[in-house]
Design a protein around this motif. Sequence first.
Motif, PDB file in Angstrom:
ATOM      1  N   ASN A  94       0.825  -1.226   0.000  1.00 22.36           N
ATOM      2  CA  ASN A  94       0.000   0.000   0.000  1.00 22.36           C
ATOM      3  C   ASN A  94       0.852   1.267   0.000  1.00 22.36           C
ATOM      4  O   ASN A  94       0.553   2.222   0.720  1.00 22.36           O
ATOM      5  N   MET A  95       1.903   1.241  -0.782  1.00 23.19           N
ATOM      6  CA  MET A  95       2.771   2.426  -0.814  1.00 23.19           C
ATOM      7  C   MET A  95       2.098   3.510  -1.663  1.00 23.19           C
ATOM      8  O   MET A  95       1.360   3.205  -2.597  1.00 23.19           O
ATOM      9  N   LYS A  96       2.400   4.773  -1.335  1.00 21.18           N
ATOM     10  CA  LYS A  96       1.698   5.865  -2.016  1.00 21.18           C
ATOM     11  C   LYS A  96       2.396   6.312  -3.307  1.00 21.18           C
ATOM     12  O   LYS A  96       1.846   7.076  -4.085  1.00 21.18           O
ATOM     13  N   VAL A  97       3.619   5.857  -3.503  1.00 20.65           N
ATOM     14  CA  VAL A  97       4.412   6.317  -4.644  1.00 20.65           C
ATOM     15  C   VAL A  97       3.796   5.863  -5.979  1.00 20.65           C
ATOM     16  O   VAL A  97       3.225   4.780  -6.083  1.00 20.65           O
ATOM     17  N   LYS A  98       3.918   6.747  -6.984  1.00 19.13           N
ATOM     18  CA  LYS A  98       3.518   6.366  -8.352  1.00 19.13           C
ATOM     19  C   LYS A  98       4.778   5.890  -9.086  1.00 19.13           C
ATOM     20  O   LYS A  98       5.828   6.547  -8.998  1.00 19.13           O
ATOM     21  N   VAL A  99       4.665   4.761  -9.765  1.00 19.56           N
ATOM     22  CA  VAL A  99       5.826   4.215 -10.485  1.00 19.56           C
ATOM     23  C   VAL A  99       5.668   4.509 -11.975  1.00 19.56           C
ATOM     24  O   VAL A  99       4.627   4.203 -12.557  1.00 19.56           O
ATOM     25  N   VAL A 100       6.683   5.129 -12.548  1.00 20.35           N
ATOM     26  CA  VAL A 100       6.642   5.460 -13.983  1.00 20.35           C
ATOM     27  C   VAL A 100       7.739   4.679 -14.710  1.00 20.35           C
ATOM     28  O   VAL A 100       8.889   4.670 -14.264  1.00 20.35           O
ATOM     29  N   MET A 101       7.354   4.037 -15.798  1.00 14.34           N
ATOM     30  CA  MET A 101       8.331   3.290 -16.606  1.00 14.34           C
ATOM     31  C   MET A 101       8.750   4.146 -17.809  1.00 14.34           C
ATOM     32  O   MET A 101       7.906   4.615 -18.557  1.00 14.34           O
ATOM     33  N   CYS A 102      10.058   4.336 -17.973  1.00 15.98           N
ATOM     34  CA  CYS A 102      10.584   5.197 -19.046  1.00 15.98           C
ATOM     35  C   CYS A 102      11.239   4.333 -20.138  1.00 15.98           C
ATOM     36  O   CYS A 102      11.819   3.288 -19.842  1.00 15.98           O
ATOM     37  N   PRO A 103      11.185   4.808 -21.399  1.00 10.69           N
ATOM     38  CA  PRO A 103      11.664   3.991 -22.526  1.00 10.69           C
ATOM     39  C   PRO A 103      13.163   3.677 -22.491  1.00 10.69           C
ATOM     40  O   PRO A 103      13.946   4.386 -21.854  1.00 10.69           O
ATOM     41  N   ILE A 104      13.543   2.653 -23.229  1.00  7.66           N
ATOM     42  CA  ILE A 104      14.950   2.216 -23.291  1.00  7.66           C
ATOM     43  C   ILE A 104      15.757   3.180 -24.165  1.00  7.66           C
ATOM     44  O   ILE A 104      15.339   3.496 -25.281  1.00  7.66           O
TER      45      ILE A 104
END
Length: 278
Positions: free
Chosen positions: A165-175
């Motif tokens: 239940n962590m509040k952080v948003k995870v963003v995936m960035c391109p290679i």
Amino acid sequence: MKIFTTRENLHNYLDERRLNNKTIGLVPTMGALHNGHLSLLDFAKSQTDEVVCSIFVNPTQFTDPTDLEKYPRPIESDIKKLESAGCDVLFNPPVSEMYTANETWHLNIGHLEHLLEGAIRPGHYQGVTQIVSKLFNLIEPDIAFFGQKDYQQVLVIDKMVQLLNMKVKVVMCPIVREDGGLAMSSRNVYLNAADREHALVLSKALNLAKEQFAHHTFTELTNLATDFINTEPGVKLDYFEIADGDSLYPATPLSKKIVALVAARVGNTRLIDNVILS
Ligand code: AMP
């Protein structure tokens, strides 16, 4: 750029920034920075007010002690790169700051732990979740930025965030790739000139799978790419998989997102890469 090596000093500084209503972005790395890392910083700078880059060669995620020992640690040039890239904060703690002696950790992340990279590097994702959870708890970032280069790692972090239940948003960035297509990696410094040539077969095989995606079954695509890689000298394939982009189980016609993932040893260096097919 502010540089912190202790949790307390970093925490105090970030508390003050939060009081000033600044959002915090985190880019966790193991250093030996290249343009792939710096692209994550650019994404972080465009989406958050205060960007923290961590450089920490995390011992618990290495399965091979020699790999840990020889991992490049060019901290002075990393600092210069971060300063030129406009990073706000570098967190570069010693191991003793992040771990107490005889610490144990286990998070049940399910099947993701045992597939693909997990099968070849047992315990790797436990080490990853252990350190990333510590960084998230300490830094409390609003957004954390990770590279698609480590596709399975992003799914593992997403799973951890959901479980805890962590509040952080995870963003995936391109290679980010070198000219010729080789995915940038801190480990590319180990490649000699011949290895570098041979290593190109990995991104070429992924491109082949992408080009041929509409014309073949998943099995045919896998065979095509595998045969192509196996004709290249100096390359020992660990896996080439066409997987469901959410579960990493083998892709099915019902998969909403499909990704091709490859891992191979080129000379003495292990490389991974992937491409999103649909
Ligand atoms: P590392 O220092 O290898 O642990 O990588 C730190 C972060 O940078 C991870 O989120 C990686 O996925 C990301 N990264 C590494 N190489 C690349 C690349 N070529 N392009 C984009 N992101 C990358």
